[in-house]
Design an enzyme around this catalytic site. Sequence first.
Site, PDB file in Angstrom:
ATOM      1  CG  HIS A 146      -1.914   0.971   1.398  1.00  0.00           C
ATOM      2  ND1 HIS A 146      -1.657   2.282   1.708  1.00  0.00           N
ATOM      3  CD2 HIS A 146      -3.268   0.879   1.283  1.00  0.00           C
ATOM      4  CE1 HIS A 146      -2.795   2.954   1.776  1.00  0.00           C
ATOM      5  NE2 HIS A 146      -3.787   2.121   1.517  1.00  0.00           N
ATOM      6  CB  CYS A 389      -3.549   3.220  -1.568  1.00  0.00           C
ATOM      7  SG  CYS A 389      -4.737   4.503  -1.230  1.00  0.00           S
TER       8      CYS A 389
END
Length: 434
Positions: A146, A389
Site C-alpha cells: 500500500h 493505493c
Amino acid sequence: MTTTEIAPLTGLSEAQVGALRLDFPLLARSVNGSALAYLDTGATSQKPRVVLDAERDYYEQRNAAVHRGAHTLAAEATDRFEDARGTVARFVGADDDEIVWTSNATEGLNLVAYALSNATAGRGGAEAEQFRLHAGDEIVVTELEHHANLIPWQELAVRTGATLRYIPVDDDGAWQLDAAATVIGGRTRVVALSHVSNVIGVVNPVEQLIRRAHAVGAIVVLDACQSVPHLAVDVHALDVDFAAFSGHKMLGPTGVGVLYGRRDLLNALPPFLTGGSMITTVTMESAEYLPAPQRFEAGTQRVSQVVALAAAVDYLTAIGMDRIAAREAYLGQLLVRRLGELPHVRVLGPQHSALRVGLASFDLAGVHAHDLGQFLDDRGIAVRVGHHCAQPLHRRLGIVASTRASTYLYTTVDEIDRLVEGVTAAADFFGAGT
Ligand SMILES: Cc1ncc(COP(=O)(O)O)c(C=O)c1O
C-alpha cells in the site's frame, strides 16, 4: 485443495452472522432502494453499537485531558485511556508500553520513518546511533505494498541517502521469495512489508522474510492493517520490530491507530512529533523526553477514540478472532471461486491459497472499474474501485484499476450472491469482453 473446492463453513454460521448484524445500526439501512450490501470493509469497517456507545459515554461522563489535572475526571479519563492500551496490547500479544497511539496506520509507519531520519540527523544521542542510516544502506519493501508502506520509505531514502530496493511479485502477485535472498543482504537496514495485501487478500509468508531480515541485522516493520482486524496476530510470536494498524478497519472509530514497537527500540528511538505531554524537563535550549510510549504521544490525545477502540477489541475478542478468521477464509475463497467462474472476470492473485482473508479484487474485461462500481451501487452493493493505493502492484499485474470486494464478520453469503449477480448483469449491460 483444487480450485473448485472451498473450505467448509466454519467459524460463524449464517444464523450467528444474522444475529450479530443487529449490533451494527448502519447495516440496516438501504441504499438506492435496495438493502445495503457493504463489501468495502477493506477501506473501513462498520461499527457495532457498543463502540458508538463507548465514545458517547466517554464524552457524556468522563471527558478530560489525560495525564494532567488533579481532578477526578482527569483520573478517570486517564484510567480508561491506559486500560485501553492494555486491551489492545493483549489483543496483539504485546506489552502495554509497546503500544503507541497514532491517528492511523499511515501515521504509525511515518512515525518510524521520521524517527529513523531524526536518528540519522544525529538526534537521540548514543542510544539512537544504531538507527543511523548511511549512504549505501538499503531499505527494502515489496512490490505489493500500500502507498502508506511505500512512500514513507521512499522519503526516508531521499532524506538519508539510503537506497530503496524491493522484493518483486510474480504474475499472481505473490512475493518472489527467491529474489528476497538477494534483495535482503548485508546493506539492508530496514525491511517494511505487509502481512496481508489490501488488493490480493492473501496472508503473505512474512515469517520467512522476518527471519532473513533479522539474520542480516535489519529492523522489520510490519503493515498489519489488513491482518490484525481479521486474524489472531501475535507481534511477539511473529518477532517483528514494529507493526502498524488502524482502528477504523477493526470496528473502531476513525482517528485512532496503533503502532507496536519493541520496548528497547522504542526507548532508543528519537521522537517524531514533539511538544507537550512527552517530556520530563524543558529549558529554553533543550528538552528531555519521557520513555515510550509517551515520548511518541505529543499533545492532547484522542481519548474518546482510544476508549471506543478498546470496546471494538472487546467485541472482537468476545466473538473470537479464530472464528472470525475461519469465517473470512471461507468468504474469501467463496469470492474468488464465484467471481472467477464468471466469463470475462480475472480475479487478481493466486486462486487456491487457503490462507486468505475475505477480500478479492478483480477485473471485468473491457469495463472500467468505476462504471462497474456505479452499476453495483445502483443495486445497493458497496465495493471499492480504483488502484486501492497500490499503483505499483496494479502496474505489475498489467491493469490500472480493479474492483475490490471485502468482507468482515458481518458479511453474509447472500451479499456475495448479490455481488455475483450484479457483476453478471454488469457484464451483460456493458458488453464485457467485446
Ligand atoms: C495494507 C494497508 N496499509 C495501510 C493502509 C493505510 O491505512 P490508513 O489509511 O487507515 O492509515 C491501508 C488502508 O487502506 C491498508 O489497506
